[in-house]
Design a protein around this motif. Structure first.
Motif, PDB file in Angstrom:
ATOM      1  N   VAL A 110       0.855  -1.188   0.000  1.00 17.08           N
ATOM      2  CA  VAL A 110       0.000   0.000   0.000  1.00 17.08           C
ATOM      3  C   VAL A 110       0.893   1.240   0.000  1.00 17.08           C
ATOM      4  O   VAL A 110       1.738   1.391   0.889  1.00 17.08           O
ATOM      5  N   SER A 111       0.700   2.115  -0.987  1.00 20.18           N
ATOM      6  CA  SER A 111       1.435   3.376  -0.950  1.00 20.18           C
ATOM      7  C   SER A 111       0.688   4.372  -0.077  1.00 20.18           C
ATOM      8  O   SER A 111      -0.530   4.274   0.115  1.00 20.18           O
ATOM      9  N   ALA A 112       1.415   5.327   0.467  1.00 20.56           N
ATOM     10  CA  ALA A 112       0.827   6.330   1.353  1.00 20.56           C
ATOM     11  C   ALA A 112       1.422   7.686   1.016  1.00 20.56           C
ATOM     12  O   ALA A 112       2.626   7.808   0.756  1.00 20.56           O
ATOM     13  N   MET A 113       0.573   8.713   1.046  1.00 19.63           N
ATOM     14  CA  MET A 113       0.996  10.037   0.608  1.00 19.63           C
ATOM     15  C   MET A 113       1.666  10.845   1.701  1.00 19.63           C
ATOM     16  O   MET A 113       2.383  11.805   1.424  1.00 19.63           O
ATOM     17  N   GLY A 114       1.388  10.498   2.975  1.00 16.97           N
ATOM     18  CA  GLY A 114       1.956  11.288   4.055  1.00 16.97           C
ATOM     19  C   GLY A 114       2.503  10.427   5.164  1.00 16.97           C
ATOM     20  O   GLY A 114       2.290   9.213   5.213  1.00 16.97           O
ATOM     21  N   SER A 115       3.225  11.051   6.061  1.00 11.50           N
ATOM     22  CA  SER A 115       3.735  10.357   7.237  1.00 11.50           C
ATOM     23  C   SER A 115       2.682  10.380   8.327  1.00 11.50           C
ATOM     24  O   SER A 115       1.656  11.058   8.232  1.00 11.50           O
ATOM     25  N   ALA A 116       2.937   9.657   9.402  1.00 12.30           N
ATOM     26  CA  ALA A 116       2.004   9.650  10.527  1.00 12.30           C
ATOM     27  C   ALA A 116       1.858  11.031  11.145  1.00 12.30           C
ATOM     28  O   ALA A 116       0.844  11.329  11.781  1.00 12.30           O
ATOM     29  N   ASN A 117       2.858  11.894  10.943  1.00 11.33           N
ATOM     30  CA  ASN A 117       2.803  13.258  11.462  1.00 11.33           C
ATOM     31  C   ASN A 117       2.309  14.262  10.426  1.00 11.33           C
ATOM     32  O   ASN A 117       2.506  15.463  10.573  1.00 11.33           O
ATOM     33  N   GLY A 118       1.692  13.754   9.358  1.00  8.92           N
ATOM     34  CA  GLY A 118       1.189  14.649   8.328  1.00  8.92           C
ATOM     35  C   GLY A 118       2.259  15.026   7.340  1.00  8.92           C
ATOM     36  O   GLY A 118       2.818  14.171   6.670  1.00  8.92           O
ATOM     37  N   ASP A 119       2.582  16.301   7.234  1.00 13.20           N
ATOM     38  CA  ASP A 119       3.549  16.777   6.246  1.00 13.20           C
ATOM     39  C   ASP A 119       4.992  16.700   6.722  1.00 13.20           C
ATOM     40  O   ASP A 119       5.912  17.032   5.982  1.00 13.20           O
TER      41      ASP A 119
END
Length: 465
Positions: free
Chosen positions: A150-159
Motif C-alpha cells: 500500500v502506498s501512502a501520501m503522508g507520514s504519521a505526522n502529516g507533512d
C-alpha cells in the motif's frame, strides 16, 4: 482427499489471462466527501450483456464513516501469488482492500459468497495504520507475491515526513510495517509498480497532503514544487538504487504501467502538466548499459480556449490543459490508454514499439470546455475520462469521471456528478463509445474500477507470454 488448487482467476502469464472468461460485474469506488449525510461506498455494476440489469448498479455497500474519500483500491491477491520466489498459490482473489485517502482508514471488503453483495470483513482504523506503518493517507494497493503493498501520501505526522509504502499480511490483513529500508532522498510518493523478474520496484511522485487535500495549490505548481522524479528500488533489499529527475517543469508524475511480459524491462509513466506550456506527457522507462533511462515518447498539447469558458484556476492561461490523470496498458502490451481529464478525451496509442507510440483511436466525452455528452445523456457532462480499466481480453475499456473531490470542484466548479462509460475496442486499433452503456450515479462521484476476476492494472505475471 480434497486437492488444493490455485484460485482459477490466477494465471501464470498475461497471454493466458487474456483467455479468461469475460467480467460479469465491476466494483466501483463511490465518493461523497463533504456530504454530511452520505458516506462513501462500493457500488456493484452489472457488466454481463446477457443480464436484464446490464449497465445498472445492482448493489450499494455504504461504509460506516463519513469523509473517508475512497480513491484507489485493489485485490488482496492476484496472479503474482504464482511467482516462484514467494509462492502463495492457495490465496483467493476474494477481498478488496479499500483505503480512505483522507481518513487514513482501511476497509477489507469480502466479495464472497455472493460477489454482487460484498460486505465489510474488517476495518483498520487510522490510529492503527499510522502507529504500525508510520504513514498516513493510504493511496494505492497492489497484491504482491509476499504481501499486500500500500502506498501512502503522508507520514504519521502529516507533512513532516516522507510518503512511502507499507505492507499488510496476506492472510490476517494486519499492518506489518513500512517497506523501505534505505530510501535515500525520496520524499514524495504516489504510484508504484515493479518488474518482479528484475527485483525492481518503481515509484512516482505527486505531492504532500497539504498540496492536494484542499485542492491544487497554484503557487506550488508554478513554483514547481510537485513531484517530478521517478525512483527505482532494489525490491528484495528494499533500498533506493536510482532516481531520475524528469525536469522540474514536468509536474506531478502519477500513474505507472510496466510491461506485463516479465521479459520486457520497460514501462510508461504519465505526467499531468508542464509548467512551460500546460502540455501533458507520457514517458518510457527502460534499461540500457545497466542503468534505467527515461524518455518522453508522447506529448499532448493544451488547447486554446476562451477565458470565459474556463474555471478561475485556468482563466489567466486562455487554454485548457489535457491533465493526464490515468494511463492503462492492455495485457498484450500493445495498447496504452491515456485519459485526458481536462480536455475530455481518451486516447488509445499503439505501443507495439514502445519508443514510437502511434495514436490509434480517440473518444471525446465531458471536458472542461466541451462538456461533450454521451448518446444516453441528454445534458452536457462534467468531468472527463479519468480512472481507466481494461478487460483482460483487451476488448472493453471502462472509465469514470472523478479525480479527487477538491480538484473536481476547482476544475469543474458547476458541481460534478458521477458517471461511468464503456468503450469497445477494435483488435487492430480504434475505439468507440458504447452508445448503450452509461451509468449515472447522480450526485455521488465515482473513481477506481475493479473488474471481477482481475483486470489489466491488477495482476503481475512471472512467466512469459
Amino acid at each position: 482427499m480434497a486437492l488444493w488448487k490455485p484460485d482459477p482467476s490466477f494465471y501464470p502469464s498475461a497471454r493466458m489471462a487474456m483467455q479468461a472468461p469475460p467480467e460479469r460485474h465491476a466494483y466501483v469506488a463511490a465518493l461523497n466527501y463533504g456530504r454530511n449525510d452520505q458516506p462513501d461506498g462500493i457500488r456493484v455494476v452489472d457488466l454481463d450483456p446477457h443480464s436484464p440489469s446490464y449497465g445498472e448498479v445492482v448493489n450499494a455497500l455504504d461504509l460506516p464513516h463519513l469523509d473517508d474519500e475512497l480513491h484507489h483500491f485493489g485485490w488482496n491477491a492476484c496472479s503474482s501469488a504464482l511467482c516462484p520466489y514467494a509462492p502463495h498459490p492457495h490465496l483467493e482473489r476474494r477481498y478488496l482492500v479499500v483505503p480512505g485517502v483522507r481518513s487514513s482508514r482501511l476497509y477489507i471488503i469480502d466479495t464472497k459468497p455472493d460477489p454482487r453483495r460484498p460486505r465489510i470483513a474488517r476495518v483498520i482504523e487510522p490510529e492503527e495504520v499510522m502507529a504500525k506503518s508510520g504513514y498516513s493517507r493510504p493511496h494505492t494497493v497492489h497484491c504482491g507475491p509476499d504481501a499486500i503493498y500500500v502506498s501512502a501520501m503522508g507520514s504519521a505526522n502529516g507533512d513532516d515526513g516522507p510518503g512511502g509504502i507499507f505492507l499488510l499480511d496476506h492472510f490476517s490483513f494486519d499492518v506489518i510495517g513500512p517497506w523501505e529500508i534505505e530510501r535515500g532522498d525520496q520524499e514524495l510518493a504516489y504510484d508504484f509498480w515493479w518488474h518482479l523478474a528484475e527485483d525492481t520496484l518503481v515509484s512516482s511522485e505527486w505531492a504532500k497532503p497539504r498540496q492536494f487535500e484542499d485542492g491544487l495549490v497554484p503557487e506550488d505548481l508554478l513554483g514547481q514544487k510537485y513531484g517530478h522524479r521517478i525512483h527505482f528500488w532494489d525490491l528484495r533489499k528494499r533500498k533506493l538504487s536510482q532516481t531520475i529527475d524528469l525536469g522540474a517543469q514536468h509536474q506531478m508524475v502519477l500513474e505507472l504501467r510496466p510491461a506485463h511480459d516479465p521479459r520486457k524491462t520497460y514501462g510508461f509513466a504519465g505526467v499531468v502538466i508542464s509548467t512551460e506550456d500546460l502540455s501533458a506527457s507520457i514517458w518510457l522507462w527502460h534499461r540500457k548499459d545497466g542503468e534505467w533511462r527515461m524518455e518522453k515518447v508522447i506529448t499532448i498539447p493544451a488547447e486554446p480556449a476562451d477565458p470565459d469558458d474556463l474555471p478561475p484556476a485556468l482563466k489567466d492561461f486562455s487554454a485548457v490543459p489535457p491533465l493526464v490523470s490515468d494511463i492503462d496498458l492492455s495485457l498484450d502490451d500493445r495498447f496504452l490508454y491515456v485519459s485526458c481529464w481536462g480536455t475530455g478525451e481518451l486516447h488509445q496509442y499503439d505501443v507495439s514499439d514502445p519508443f514510437n507510440p502511434k495514436l490509434a483511436g480517440k473518444v471525446v466525452i465531458g471536458g472542461i470546455v466541451n462538456k461533450a455528452p454521451h448518446p444516453r445523456s441528454a445534458d452536457p457532462l462534467l468531468g472527463g475520462p479519468q480512472m481507466v480499466e481494461i478487460s483482460r481480453d483487451g476488448r472493453r475499456v471502462y472509465f469514470t469521471n472523478s479525480l479527487y473531490s477538491t480538484w473536481d470542484d476547482q476544475f469543474y466548479p458547476d458541481r460534478m456528478g458521477g458517471w461511468m462509460v464503456k468503450v469497445d475496442v477494435d483488435p487492430d486499433g480504434g475505439i468507440q463509445l458504447d452508445p448503450d452503456f452509461f451509468v449515472d450515479f447522480g450526485e455521488t462521484r465515482v473513481h477506481q474500477i475493479r473488474l471481477e476476476g482481475g483486470d489489466s492494472s491488477t495482476d503481475s505475471f512471472c512467466y512469459p507470454s
